[in-house]
Design an enzyme around this catalytic site. Structure first.
Site, short mmCIF file in Angstrom:
data_model
loop_
_atom_site.label_atom_id
_atom_site.label_comp_id
_atom_site.label_asym_id
_atom_site.label_seq_id
_atom_site.Cartn_x
_atom_site.Cartn_y
_atom_site.Cartn_z
N GLY B 31 0.80 -1.23 0.00
CA GLY B 31 0.00 0.00 0.00
C GLY B 31 0.82 1.27 0.00
CB CYS B 240 -25.16 -10.49 -18.08
SG CYS B 240 -24.44 -10.39 -19.74
CB CYS B 243 -23.70 -14.64 -20.25
SG CYS B 243 -23.22 -13.75 -18.78
CB CYS B 265 -20.56 -9.47 -18.48
SG CYS B 265 -21.61 -10.70 -17.73
CB CYS B 271 -19.77 -11.96 -21.14
SG CYS B 271 -21.52 -11.77 -21.50
#
Lengths: 256, 285
Positions: B31, B240, B243, B265, B271
């Protein structure tokens, strides 16, 4: 009684120029100390050295911390000093813009210090902020407005609320009424006097306005060219000035 | 272009060493933003110059490379960076998340869980999460060093005060291993939970800002929030259209000028894989 703040031989040089030289005084809990003097006399330098914004060349600033008793804040580590800066200390700038985040709402400004010491409950932070806005006579309906939409007096009051929200024990004020018109000044002084008395605050107030110290300060220090030329009880100094410069200062106040 | 015109993966070896040092330091201090001497790349700032440099430094000839732009493999940024490394490194490329060893991404984490041995490289426009609250870089560095992160919550406070909920939907600040607050690059906050405990190495490169930071595998990453306004990984509330997946991050696509729209997606590889496995959404042809 242990003094809350004990300053010993504090000096700050700007190259060959004297910022302030050999300043010593004790401030006891609940006491308000005024520092007066003309422009360039070293008032603000002294205040900034005490508050840790400037590093003094010599001397000690001993603060009576809650946890560990008297500590020299000049030699303490930076994290500790910054922690003091957002818990037990408060600093009110002359220009509210220096002390506020202008892009953040009034509520966020007041809440920042709470969040800085670990508050993580939105409802509580907002309730405290609302309460404080009311204490400094800002309409609670303005809580989500930015300080840019506030008048000068309101900004100054907001800055005070933002500083006092964590219940500090010592407040440094640099010309808190500078740049405000007299009626707004009077209200601000009234408010400050109330807060100082209610919260039992100790304060160091730098100003060139003798009326401000007359109203707020218990004790007074007069500075000239970086040196303290006279100090004592406010009324004593103002009513019976001993030093030539103090006599000049007192006599140059305009009488209406 | 001759074969010897460029070093492998465009950057010279000294530059790669410098970047790898920064990456190693970043991995050692999860970080923390490590400064590095960002190079001019043959593309404009904002197109992923940081990510490209990090990818160049970690690529080996055996790697299989995938590039994602907003989840898709076939948009401008993805296509140009993929072909850049095809030409300068000659590495194999793929669009399948599982097959890739190095994945450079802009604004998304793949839906499919990543595995050990994979490297996810993020393109970062602004690495400093405190930037818009505290413009002084000297001050924000000090705040990171001293762990003074109250200001980050001021941003979230402002969100709630103005919108009634935390409206930050992307680049949502996170705390890494209880220490550094990090900007996860502009991924949607839906992806934030995927960063935590991820088996892959996650590297973040900001070219213009000259910063690299990193998350080693299985690092704890916590999204900041308030007790009474907890973090929520939000997405559009639809399945979606192609899909039928109801657990993936969706793009809203306007399909005509009469207000027609569909949700698909954003992760095209995810997808496609579902569609070829026989899943069908309501808008599938």
């Amino acid at each position: 009684m242990t003094p809350l703040l004990s300053v010993q031989d504090l000096s700050k040089m700007y190259g060959g120029h004297i910022g302030c030289k050999d300043v010593s005084f004790d401030l006891y809990p609940g006491e308000v100390m005024g520092i007066v003097g003309e422009s360039g006399s070293g008032k603000s330098t002294l205040l900034n050295c005490m508050a840790g914004h400037l590093v003094p060349d010599a001397g000690q600033v001993v603060f009576d911390t809650r946890a560990e008793g008297p500590q020299d804040t000049v030699t303490m580590s930076e994290p500790e000093r910054r922690m003091l800066g957002r818990t037990d200390w408060a600093f009110v700038h002359q220009h509210a813009r220096d002390g506020l985040r202008m892009g953040v709402s009034a509520g966020g400004n007041v809440g920042e210090r709470l969040m800085a010491v670990g508050a993580r409950h939105y409802g509580d932070i907002r309730a405290t902020a609302t309460d404080w806005l009311e204490r400094v006579e800002i309409d609670a309906g303005r809580i989500d407005d930015r300080p840019t939409t506030f008048s000068g007096g309101m900004q100054q009051r907001l800055q005070i609320a933002r500083n006092l929200v964590t219940g500090p024990r010592l407040v440094f004020m640099d010309e808190p009424t500078g740049g405000l018109d007299v009626s707004v000044q009077a209200r601000l002084l009234d408010l400050l006097r109330g807060l100082v008395r209610d919260m039992g605050l100790s304060a160091v107030i730098v100003t060139h306005d003798l009326a401000v110290v007359r109203l707020l300060a218990d004790r007074l220090m007069v500075m000239k060219s970086g040196h303290v030329v006279e100090q004592g009880l406010t009324d004593q100094v103002l009513d019976d000035p001993q030093h030539g410069y103090t006599q000049l200062l007192v006599s140059s106040v305009l009488q209406v | 272009m001759t074969e010897n015109a460029y070093n492998f993966a465009y950057l010279d070896e000294q530059t790669k060493r410098m970047i790898r040092r920064a990456i190693l330091k970043g991995l050692a201090i999860p970080g923390y933003q490590v400064p590095f001497a960002s190079r001019e790349m043959p593309m404009p700032y904002g197109w992923g110059t940081g990510g490209v440099q990090v990818s160049a430094a970690v690529l080996t000839p055996e790697d299989r490379f995938k590039v994602i732009d907003q989840g898709a493999d076939d948009t401008t940024n993805a296509v140009s960076i993929r072909s850049f490394f095809q030409r300068t490194a000659g590495v194999a490329t793929t669009t399948h998340t599982q097959e890739a060893t190095v994945i450079q991404t802009r604004h998304r984490i793949p839906e499919e869980p990543l595995n050990e041995g994979q490297i996810l490289v993020y393109q970062v426009p602004i690495p400093e999460p405190l930037r818009f609250l505290e413009p002084r870089e000297t001050e924000t560095r000090k705040m990171h060093a001293l762990e003074e992160y109250g200001l980050m919550h001021v941003k979230l406070y402002e969100d709630i005060a103005r919108h009634g909920h935390i409206a930050t939907a992307y680049a949502y600040p996170v705390k890494v291993e209880g220490r550094y607050v990090m900007d996860p690059s502009p991924i949607p906050k839906f992806d934030n939970p995927k960063m935590s405990g991820n088996a892959a190495i996650q590297l973040f490169g900001a070219g213009r800002e000259q910063r690299i930071y990193a998350l080693p595998p299985y690092t704890q990453v916590v999204s900041l929030d308030f007790e009474d306004h907890p973090f929520e990984a939000s997405k559009a509330d639809h399945p979606c259209g192609l899909c039928g997946a109801d657990d993936s991050y969706l793009d809203e696509v306007i399909v005509d000028d009469a207000g027609g729209r569909m949700f698909v997606c954003s992760d095209t590889d995810f997808c496609d894989a579902r569609q070829s496995a026989g899943f069908k959404g309501k808008d599938a042809a």
